[in-house]
Design an enzyme around this catalytic site. Structure first.
Site, PDB file in Angstrom:
ATOM      1  N   HIS A  30       2.439  11.053   2.498  1.00 32.93           N
ATOM      2  CA  HIS A  30       3.724  10.939   1.808  1.00 32.93           C
ATOM      3  C   HIS A  30       4.586   9.859   2.477  1.00 32.93           C
ATOM      4  O   HIS A  30       5.116   8.951   1.803  1.00 32.93           O
ATOM      5  CB  HIS A  30       4.429  12.296   1.844  1.00 32.93           C
ATOM      6  CG  HIS A  30       5.788  12.308   1.224  1.00 32.93           C
ATOM      7  ND1 HIS A  30       6.030  12.819  -0.030  1.00 32.93           N
ATOM      8  CD2 HIS A  30       7.005  11.876   1.687  1.00 32.93           C
ATOM      9  CE1 HIS A  30       7.310  12.697  -0.321  1.00 32.93           C
ATOM     10  NE2 HIS A  30       7.929  12.140   0.712  1.00 32.93           N
ATOM     11  N   GLU A  31       4.738   9.954   3.789  1.00 30.86           N
ATOM     12  CA  GLU A  31       5.556   8.987   4.517  1.00 30.86           C
ATOM     13  C   GLU A  31       4.895   7.607   4.548  1.00 30.86           C
ATOM     14  O   GLU A  31       5.582   6.584   4.535  1.00 30.86           O
ATOM     15  CB  GLU A  31       5.809   9.480   5.942  1.00 30.86           C
ATOM     16  CG  GLU A  31       6.540  10.816   6.032  1.00 30.86           C
ATOM     17  CD  GLU A  31       7.933  10.771   5.420  1.00 30.86           C
ATOM     18  OE1 GLU A  31       8.512   9.666   5.325  1.00 30.86           O
ATOM     19  OE2 GLU A  31       8.435  11.836   5.035  1.00 30.86           O
ATOM     20  N   HIS A  34       5.923   5.725   1.486  1.00 25.02           N
ATOM     21  CA  HIS A  34       7.262   5.149   1.654  1.00 25.02           C
ATOM     22  C   HIS A  34       7.186   3.876   2.493  1.00 25.02           C
ATOM     23  O   HIS A  34       7.796   2.851   2.151  1.00 25.02           O
ATOM     24  CB  HIS A  34       8.185   6.152   2.364  1.00 25.02           C
ATOM     25  CG  HIS A  34       8.609   7.315   1.520  1.00 25.02           C
ATOM     26  ND1 HIS A  34       9.038   7.190   0.224  1.00 25.02           N
ATOM     27  CD2 HIS A  34       8.683   8.647   1.806  1.00 25.02           C
ATOM     28  CE1 HIS A  34       9.365   8.387  -0.260  1.00 25.02           C
ATOM     29  NE2 HIS A  34       9.140   9.288   0.680  1.00 25.02           N
TER      30      HIS A  34
END
Length: 376
Positions: A30-31, A34
């Site tokens: 997820h990170e 980003h």
């Protein structure tokens, strides 16, 4: 059993290890999404941490400080221009203002791309895991029930049911894909329990070794106040599938899950606002999740894949909820700025984010307390 003993029984070492591993991988990817979308647009990423809390190892690489933190729960990424800028006055006083570079300088679509990338990664990971599972294990057929076990000396054994039999029709009617039961939608094979709750003659059409046969019997679900059991264990029939069919089924399954997940979150918010601590099978806290993962680990790797799929779907949808502090809330603030044709002021955005963050913390606390309360 005491409260502490009950908690210890739920939090098995195997469940804890697999839960932390699944959540850590989901959060890392997820990170990472980003990070990738920020760097792709030329925005510096100051740090990327695997884990939370005190830093136990760090290394500078490509302008980013990569960290390994002590607590193996999630992680975070610090994107330049996403947090307020620190301003020091002549007297040494410190104040903050809205950032003007990095992420803050991106156009609206660029900001949304960075924010949306994390939930999208979890969604794609869930679809990928489903595709892998369906192509390797087959696709559950909602309109066919496969008998997985027959209890010795049971009514089912007397009637001639055998493990591996597939029930394709009941009382002369093909089993439908879905059935409405008490306002809920269940698959056709799950409705078999309700059929066996109806007294009278029943006919099951059973397929075995490519041949069909009808099994007719009179059924009384309750005798002298005691529930009767037919004596079969069953689940959905499994149909082999190629990668293409598995991928298509994964997309369909994900689309069908959206209203169910939204309903579950809506129910959670309703219980939170009314302080209703009663248990809800659709939403569980960290202890309940660890307990479920522990049981799945004893079943086998494909059960863990299913749990990882559900956790990634939940993480994707939860982060897209338009609550300030979550990715969905940040996206909402960007869209508000587009509609207003100017971004919110620093004080406005800070007040909204603080309120949103406080709401999320209170919601998480509610979930944990409700999770623990079932052991009292």
């Amino acid at each position: 059993m005491s409260f502490i003993q009950s908690i210890s029984a739920a939090l098995t070492p195997l469940g804890l290890i697999w839960t932390l591993l699944i959540i850590s991988i989901a959060t890392f990817l997820h990170e990472l999404a980003h990070y990738a979308l920020a760097r792709w647009q030329g925005v510096r990423v100051n740090s990327f941490s695997i884990g939370m809390g005190p830093i136990i190892f760090k290394r500078l690489w490509r302008g980013t400080e990569w960290r390994l933190s002590l607590l193996p729960i999630g992680g975070y990424v610090e994107i330049d221009g996403m947090a307020p800028e620190e301003v020091r006055g002549n007297e040494g006083e410190v104040s903050y203002r809205q950032a003007s570079k990095g992420f803050a300088a991106l156009p609206a679509l660029g900001k949304i791309a960075v924010l949306f990338a994390g939930p999208l990664m979890n969604l794609l990971l869930a679809i990928g895991l489903m595709t892998l599972s369906f192509s390797s294990q087959g696709i559950p057929a909602p309109d066919r029930a496969r008998i997985e076990s027959v209890q010795p000396n049971s009514r089912a054994q007397t009637l001639g049911f055998q493990t591996g039999d597939v029930i394709s029709a009941i009382d002369g009617q093909d089993i439908p894909d879905t059935v409405q039961v008490d306002g809920k939608t269940v698959t056709g094979w799950e409705n078999l329990r309700n059929v066996l709750g109806t007294p009278g003659p029943h006919t099951f059409t059973v397929e075995r070794a490519g041949e069909s046969r009808n099994v007719t019997f009179d059924w009384t679900p309750t005798v002298a106040g005691k529930r009767q059991l037919l004596g079969i264990g069953y689940g959905p029939d499994i149909v082999p599938a190629g990668v293409g069919t598995a991928f298509q089924t994964s997309l369909t399954t994900t689309a069908q899950a959206v209203p169910q997940v939204l309903k579950a979150f809506g129910n959670l918010f309703g219980r939170f606002l009314t302080l209703n601590f009663s248990q809800d099978e659709n939403v569980t806290g960290p202890i309940g999740t660890t307990e479920i993962v522990g049981r799945a680990a004893t079943v086998g790797p494909w059960a863990l894949v299913q749990i990882a799929t559900l956790l990634n779907l939940s993480l994707a949808f939860f982060n897209l909820i338009p609550i300030p502090g979550l990715d969905g809330g940040r996206i909402l603030l960007v869209l508000v700025g587009v509609v207003r044709r100017r971004p919110l002021s620093f004080s406005q955005e800070q007040a909204i984010n603080v309120a949103g963050f406080a709401f999320v913390i209170l919601l998480m606390t509610f979930v944990v307390v409700r999770d623990v309360s079932r052991f009292f």
